[in-house]
Structure formats: structure tokens, C-alpha cells
Design an enzyme around this catalytic site. Structure first.
Site, PDB file in Angstrom:
ATOM      1  N   ASN A   9       0.869  -1.169   0.000  1.00 24.42           N
ATOM      2  CA  ASN A   9       0.000   0.000   0.000  1.00 24.42           C
ATOM      3  C   ASN A   9       0.907   1.220   0.000  1.00 24.42           C
ATOM      4  O   ASN A   9       1.473   1.574   1.018  1.00 24.42           O
ATOM      5  CB  ASN A   9      -0.902  -0.021   1.243  1.00 24.42           C
ATOM      6  CG  ASN A   9      -1.777   1.222   1.331  1.00 24.42           C
ATOM      7  OD1 ASN A   9      -1.810   2.038   0.400  1.00 24.42           O
ATOM      8  ND2 ASN A   9      -2.484   1.371   2.441  1.00 24.42           N
ATOM      9  N   LYS A  11       0.088   4.228  -0.337  1.00 27.16           N
ATOM     10  CA  LYS A  11      -0.571   5.414   0.226  1.00 27.16           C
ATOM     11  C   LYS A  11      -0.320   6.624  -0.701  1.00 27.16           C
ATOM     12  O   LYS A  11      -0.334   6.464  -1.916  1.00 27.16           O
ATOM     13  CB  LYS A  11      -0.103   5.651   1.663  1.00 27.16           C
ATOM     14  CG  LYS A  11      -0.270   4.373   2.523  1.00 27.16           C
ATOM     15  CD  LYS A  11      -0.082   4.559   3.989  1.00 27.16           C
ATOM     16  CE  LYS A  11      -0.319   3.243   4.709  1.00 27.16           C
ATOM     17  NZ  LYS A  11      -0.231   3.344   6.163  1.00 27.16           N
ATOM     18  N   HIS A  95      -9.698   1.129   4.814  1.00 27.93           N
ATOM     19  CA  HIS A  95      -8.423   1.356   5.496  1.00 27.93           C
ATOM     20  C   HIS A  95      -8.653   2.355   6.636  1.00 27.93           C
ATOM     21  O   HIS A  95      -9.446   3.287   6.503  1.00 27.93           O
ATOM     22  CB  HIS A  95      -7.377   1.899   4.517  1.00 27.93           C
ATOM     23  CG  HIS A  95      -5.997   1.881   5.095  1.00 27.93           C
ATOM     24  ND1 HIS A  95      -5.573   2.837   5.979  1.00 27.93           N
ATOM     25  CD2 HIS A  95      -4.976   1.001   4.960  1.00 27.93           C
ATOM     26  CE1 HIS A  95      -4.330   2.554   6.354  1.00 27.93           C
ATOM     27  NE2 HIS A  95      -3.947   1.441   5.747  1.00 27.93           N
ATOM     28  N   GLU A  97      -7.034   4.785   7.626  1.00 25.94           N
ATOM     29  CA  GLU A  97      -6.795   6.193   7.262  1.00 25.94           C
ATOM     30  C   GLU A  97      -8.013   6.766   6.531  1.00 25.94           C
ATOM     31  O   GLU A  97      -8.336   7.945   6.672  1.00 25.94           O
ATOM     32  CB  GLU A  97      -5.507   6.309   6.427  1.00 25.94           C
ATOM     33  CG  GLU A  97      -4.282   6.122   7.326  1.00 25.94           C
ATOM     34  CD  GLU A  97      -3.079   5.492   6.661  1.00 25.94           C
ATOM     35  OE1 GLU A  97      -2.991   5.483   5.424  1.00 25.94           O
ATOM     36  OE2 GLU A  97      -2.203   4.992   7.403  1.00 25.94           O
ATOM     37  N   GLU A 167      -5.448  -4.728  10.535  1.00 25.58           N
ATOM     38  CA  GLU A 167      -4.429  -3.703  10.760  1.00 25.58           C
ATOM     39  C   GLU A 167      -4.747  -2.961  12.052  1.00 25.58           C
ATOM     40  O   GLU A 167      -5.541  -2.001  12.044  1.00 25.58           O
ATOM     41  CB  GLU A 167      -4.411  -2.700   9.596  1.00 25.58           C
ATOM     42  CG  GLU A 167      -4.059  -3.328   8.265  1.00 25.58           C
ATOM     43  CD  GLU A 167      -3.467  -2.311   7.299  1.00 25.58           C
ATOM     44  OE1 GLU A 167      -2.446  -2.625   6.685  1.00 25.58           O
ATOM     45  OE2 GLU A 167      -4.004  -1.186   7.177  1.00 25.58           O
ATOM     46  N   GLY A 173       2.488   2.396  10.910  1.00 22.70           N
ATOM     47  CA  GLY A 173       3.461   3.476  10.766  1.00 22.70           C
ATOM     48  C   GLY A 173       4.154   3.862  12.066  1.00 22.70           C
ATOM     49  O   GLY A 173       4.801   4.898  12.141  1.00 22.70           O
ATOM     50  N   SER A 213       3.424  -2.024  10.498  1.00 21.68           N
ATOM     51  CA  SER A 213       4.867  -2.093  10.764  1.00 21.68           C
ATOM     52  C   SER A 213       5.488  -3.437  10.362  1.00 21.68           C
ATOM     53  O   SER A 213       6.384  -3.943  11.043  1.00 21.68           O
ATOM     54  CB  SER A 213       5.163  -1.770  12.233  1.00 21.68           C
ATOM     55  OG  SER A 213       4.778  -0.434  12.523  1.00 21.68           O
TER      56      SER A 213
HETATM   57  P1  13P Z   1       2.970   0.504   7.764  1.00 23.01           P
HETATM   58  O1  13P Z   1       3.484  -0.781   7.164  1.00 23.01           O
HETATM   59  O2  13P Z   1       3.688   1.714   7.311  1.00 23.01           O
HETATM   60  O3  13P Z   1       2.847   0.378   9.266  1.00 23.01           O
HETATM   61  O4  13P Z   1       1.466   0.696   7.211  1.00 23.01           O
HETATM   62  C1  13P Z   1       0.570  -0.354   7.300  1.00 23.01           C
HETATM   63  C2  13P Z   1      -0.626  -0.043   6.483  1.00 23.01           C
HETATM   64  O5  13P Z   1      -1.397   0.835   6.812  1.00 23.01           O
HETATM   65  C3  13P Z   1      -0.816  -0.795   5.230  1.00 23.01           C
HETATM   66  O6  13P Z   1      -2.073  -0.573   4.707  1.00 23.01           O
END
Ligand code: 13P
Length: 255
Positions: A9, A11, A95, A97, A167, A173, A213
Site C-alpha cells: 500500500n 498510500k 483502510h 486512514e 491492521e 506506521g 509495521s
Molecule cells: P505501515 O506498514 O507503514 O505500518 O502501514 C501499514 C498499512 O497501513 C498498510 O495498509
């Protein structure tokens, strides 16, 4: 047996040129890799370039969201139909976010799920609890609610072919991945809900990824859990070598 899946992803990262440069290196590294499905979710602006760049490989391409209407006056939105016409075959939905920053709810995610499936896309359906919810002992209750509402109205057959991504929001992150036990328990719980809500066939076929992560250094122990079928990777998927190492790790240890 479920084939492991490792998804990137990206983003809100990577221009067309950066995406092309990534693929040039990544394709070379993954040329001989088998036994794992790979999906890349670039920003909408790089979708067409990434679809072109994966031609001749088994790498699949995903959108990072889609609206539920097919077309119309919805400024800024991308429909599942538009996504499918780029050559994308998957779409990330729900997601955290999108839920936290852009107002997605269990109900809107549910509408997006049905629409994406209707247009032939495979959803990567994300669920996960906040740290406060976990600290209050409500993690599994939250997952149950997100799954029941998010998958409302779908058939067992549709659930069998979709991908769920667990997640935990506190692990995204932050560098703090869930422990193997925390992730293993959440995944077993999710599969249990799918079994109860749909049927054993759907629950056993549906792939459940872990996200939060994931790095080359921890992917093996994560996917060694019997209920974890791969990873959804954010930050560590932006570098081709790092993402390749995660793909290789996801393949090596998943049964
Ligand atoms: P990270 O791997 O940066 O923690 O992000 C995970 C994520 O949100 C994947 O969709």
C-alpha cells in the site's frame, strides 16, 4: 490451501516516474519468485503506469479506495468501474486512514464492498482497533462489528474470494507491530466470525493478511502463524529491495 499474498500500500507516495523506477528493480528481483501472490496499490495517478509496468508478470494492481456509484457528479471520487478499466483487479477498502481522516464508516465501507464486487474487483477489506479500544479490552468486539457490518449482504461465495486485512491502528506506521500472539488471536477471531456468519468454506478460503509495521525483519514470524496468510505493507513497501524481502519472507514461511 490458501496461497500467501503480500500487498504493497503505497498510500500517497510515488510519482509515475518513481513507480516505474520501483518496478524496474522489483521485477528483476521477483522474476523467479513463486508461491506467493503480489499486489501493488499505487496512488490513482500512477495506476495506469503500474498496470503497464507489471505486464507479463503475475503482479496484480489495486486501487486504494473506490466510491460505490458507477459514475456521475461525484467530484474527486473514483468508481470501481473506472478502477477496473485501468486494469486494476483489487481495491483496498475501509483502510483506517480512510475511516479516520475521510469519514468512512462501517456502512459506507459496506456499500463500497458490494459495488467493488459487482464490478469484478477483489476487495482488500481492512479492519482494526485503536489503542484505546484495545486497552479497554474491546479489540475483538470492534473487529466483530466491523466485519459484520462491512460484509453485510455478501454471500459466502463472495466472502471466500475476498481478502481481509487486520491492521491494528496503533501498529500502523509506528514501528510497533502487534506481537505474534496478539495478531494470531485477532486472526483466529476474524476467521471464527466468518465461519459463524457465512460458512466454513468461506472462512477457510478467505485470506486474512496482517498489516502494521511489517518489515523484512519481522515478516517471517508474523506469517508463520497458521491463521495469517500474508501481509499488507505500508512504509516498507516503498523500497523495491525491502518489499522484495518481505515478499520472499511471506512466501517462505506460510503453510
Ligand atoms: P505501515 O506498514 O507503514 O505500518 O502501514 C501499514 C498499512 O497501513 C498498510 O495498509
Amino acid at each position: 490451501m490458501r496461497t500467501p499474498l503480500v500487498a504493497a500500500n503505497w498510500k500517497m507516495h510515488k510519482t509515475v516516474q518513481e513507480a516505474q523506477a520501483f518496478l524496474q528493480v522489483f521485477r528483476g528481483l521477483t522474476e523467479d519468485v513463486t508461491g506467493v501472490d503480489i499486489v501493488i496499490a499505487p496512488p490513482f495517478t500512477a495506476l495506469t503506469a503500474v498496470v503497464a509496468g507489471v505486464q507479463g508478470s503475475s503482479i496484480a494492481v489495486a486501487g486504494q479506495d473506490a466510491y460505490w456509484q458507477a459514475e456521475g457528479a461525484f467530484t474527486g471520487a473514483i468508481s470501481p468501474s473506472l478502477l477496473a478499466h485501468t486494469g486494476a483487479t483489487h481495491v483496498i477498502l475501509g483502510h483506517s486512514e480512510r475511516r479516520n481522516l475521510f469519514g468512512d464508516t462501517d456502512e459506507s465501507v459496506n456499500k463500497k464492498m458490494s459495488a467493488a464486487i459487482a464490478f469484478g474487483l477483489t476487495p482488500i477489506f481492512c479492519v482494526g482497533e485503536t489503542l484505546e479500544e484495545r486497552d479497554r479490552g474491546e479489540a475483538l468486539v470492534v473487529l466483530t462489528r466491523q466485519i459484520r457490518r462491512g460484509l453485510d449482504g455478501l454471500s459466502g461465495e463472495q466472502v471466500a474470494s475476498l481478502v481481509v486485512a487486520y491492521e491494528p491502528i496503533w501498529a500502523i506506521g509506528t514501528g510497533h507491530n502487534a506481537t505474534v500472539d496478539q495478531a494470531g488471536n485477532a486472526h483466529a477471531h476474524i476467521r471464527g466470525i466468518l465461519r459463524e456468519r457465512f460458512d466454513t468454506g468461506a472462512a477457510e478460503s478467505c485470506r486474512i493478511l496482517y498489516g502494521g509495521s511489517v518489515k523484512p525483519g519481522n515478516v517471517r514470524e508474523i506469517v508463520a502463524q497458521p491463521e495469517i496468510d500474508g501481509a499488507l505493507v505500508g512504509g516498507a513497501s516503498l523500497d523495491p529491495k525491502s518489499f522484495f524481502e518481505i515478499v520472499a519472507g511471506g512466501r517462505a514461511t506460510t503453510v
